[in-house]
Design an enzyme around this catalytic site. Sequence first.
Site, short mmCIF file in Angstrom:
data_model
loop_
_atom_site.label_atom_id
_atom_site.label_comp_id
_atom_site.label_asym_id
_atom_site.label_seq_id
_atom_site.Cartn_x
_atom_site.Cartn_y
_atom_site.Cartn_z
N SER A 134 0.86 -1.18 0.00
CA SER A 134 0.00 0.00 0.00
C SER A 134 0.90 1.22 0.00
O SER A 134 2.07 1.14 0.39
CB SER A 134 -0.87 -0.01 1.26
OG SER A 134 -1.46 1.25 1.47
N TYR A 147 -2.44 -0.73 10.44
CA TYR A 147 -2.33 -0.94 8.99
C TYR A 147 -0.97 -0.46 8.48
O TYR A 147 -0.28 -1.17 7.73
CB TYR A 147 -3.47 -0.18 8.31
CG TYR A 147 -3.62 -0.43 6.82
CD1 TYR A 147 -4.40 -1.49 6.35
CD2 TYR A 147 -2.99 0.39 5.88
CE1 TYR A 147 -4.56 -1.71 4.99
CE2 TYR A 147 -3.14 0.17 4.53
CZ TYR A 147 -3.93 -0.87 4.08
OH TYR A 147 -4.07 -1.10 2.72
P1 NAD Z 1 -11.52 -5.99 0.32
O1 NAD Z 1 -12.07 -5.72 1.67
O2 NAD Z 1 -12.37 -5.67 -0.88
O3 NAD Z 1 -11.05 -7.50 0.20
C1 NAD Z 1 -10.21 -8.09 1.16
C2 NAD Z 1 -10.44 -9.59 1.15
O4 NAD Z 1 -9.54 -10.15 2.12
C3 NAD Z 1 -11.86 -10.00 1.58
O5 NAD Z 1 -12.41 -10.88 0.64
C4 NAD Z 1 -11.66 -10.66 2.94
O6 NAD Z 1 -12.57 -11.72 3.18
C5 NAD Z 1 -10.23 -11.17 2.80
N1 NAD Z 1 -9.64 -11.44 4.11
C6 NAD Z 1 -9.67 -10.68 5.23
N2 NAD Z 1 -9.06 -11.31 6.23
C7 NAD Z 1 -8.60 -12.48 5.75
C8 NAD Z 1 -7.87 -13.57 6.29
N3 NAD Z 1 -7.55 -13.61 7.59
N4 NAD Z 1 -7.53 -14.60 5.47
C9 NAD Z 1 -7.90 -14.59 4.18
N5 NAD Z 1 -8.62 -13.62 3.61
C10 NAD Z 1 -8.95 -12.56 4.38
O7 NAD Z 1 -10.15 -5.17 0.26
P2 NAD Z 1 -9.22 -4.68 -0.97
O8 NAD Z 1 -9.34 -3.20 -1.05
O9 NAD Z 1 -9.44 -5.51 -2.17
O10 NAD Z 1 -7.79 -4.97 -0.35
C11 NAD Z 1 -6.96 -6.03 -0.78
C12 NAD Z 1 -5.52 -5.71 -0.41
O11 NAD Z 1 -5.13 -4.50 -1.06
C13 NAD Z 1 -5.29 -5.47 1.08
O12 NAD Z 1 -4.07 -6.04 1.47
C14 NAD Z 1 -5.22 -3.97 1.19
O13 NAD Z 1 -4.48 -3.55 2.27
C15 NAD Z 1 -4.55 -3.62 -0.12
N6 NAD Z 1 -4.74 -2.26 -0.56
C16 NAD Z 1 -5.98 -1.77 -0.84
C17 NAD Z 1 -6.10 -0.46 -1.27
C18 NAD Z 1 -7.42 0.13 -1.59
O14 NAD Z 1 -7.46 1.37 -1.78
N7 NAD Z 1 -8.49 -0.62 -1.70
C19 NAD Z 1 -4.97 0.35 -1.42
C20 NAD Z 1 -3.73 -0.19 -1.11
C21 NAD Z 1 -3.62 -1.48 -0.70
#
Ligand code: NAD
Length: 252
Positions: A134, A147
């Site tokens: 991130s 985070y």
């Molecule tokens: P999201 O909430 O849409 O999806 C996250 C998924 O992770 C969900 O399906 C959830 O069930 C799963 N999850 C949570 N805990 C878990 C566990 N213990 N074991 C297995 N699965 C688990 O989130 P997203 O935005 O798609 O985020 C995905 C990744 O991208 C994360 O690591 C997040 O930090 C990173 N990220 C997101 C953004 C953003 O702006 N959305 C930006 C930078 C980084």
Amino acid sequence: MSTILITGAGSGIGAGVAAELAKAGHHILATDLNLDAAGETARAISADGGQAEAFELDVASADSVAAITGKLPGPVDVLVNNAGLQYVSKLEDFPMEKWEQLIAVMLTGAARLTRALLPGMRKAGHGRIINIGSIHALVASRYKTAYVAAKHGLLGFSKVLALETADTDITINTICPSYVKTPLVEKQIAAQARENGISEEKVVNEIMLKPMPKGEFISIEELAGICAFLMSPAARNITGQTIVVDGGWTAQ
Ligand code: NAD
């Protein structure tokens, strides 16, 4: 074509990257804490003519990670450590169980699953590990101690593992996007509005988009394209690196 295991593939970035990489002909192992959600991702890929299977996997659970290796159909070529969650609160009010959960999923979970799949990659003499980090692996924002700590830690973990795997064709890199419009961010907009005492619109414009000179959310297609590049032979000497996709945020 590669077999790609993606964690957190039931939603957002994981589901989208799974769909894009399946379109390119790769075999997707869609894993998630939520089996129904992973199943939905796999079904959508199959309906589109792609190849995917769904597995329940809680990356924060030692038992769940130990069990997954016995369930997989074969060797994993590429691991995408994507599972994650957010919690927004000032440290004094941050429930410690939540703090520990964020670290357990996004830092220890990535290490635990990588550790479990690494022997197979070593045996094959090839592997690609791609972490979804991130912008918060590089900079801080208020109310996100857990985070930001987990994501900063992921970079240190990856650098060490890059050294430990340098004797074979295995690489580990971390893609660091700024905001991507997924359910994780949608939930955060409401939470940030509450913590900062401002409107949701102001959260999007002032907190999320303003730090990015390009002023737009990062798309999942961009992230999938970077994964594809990191999987390609052109990237075989790129390891231990941080690929920042932030619309110019950290250039300032
Ligand atoms: P999201 O909430 O849409 O999806 C996250 C998924 O992770 C969900 O399906 C959830 O069930 C799963 N999850 C949570 N805990 C878990 C566990 N213990 N074991 C297995 N699965 C688990 O989130 P997203 O935005 O798609 O985020 C995905 C990744 O991208 C994360 O690591 C997040 O930090 C990173 N990220 C997101 C953004 C953003 O702006 N959305 C930006 C930078 C980084």
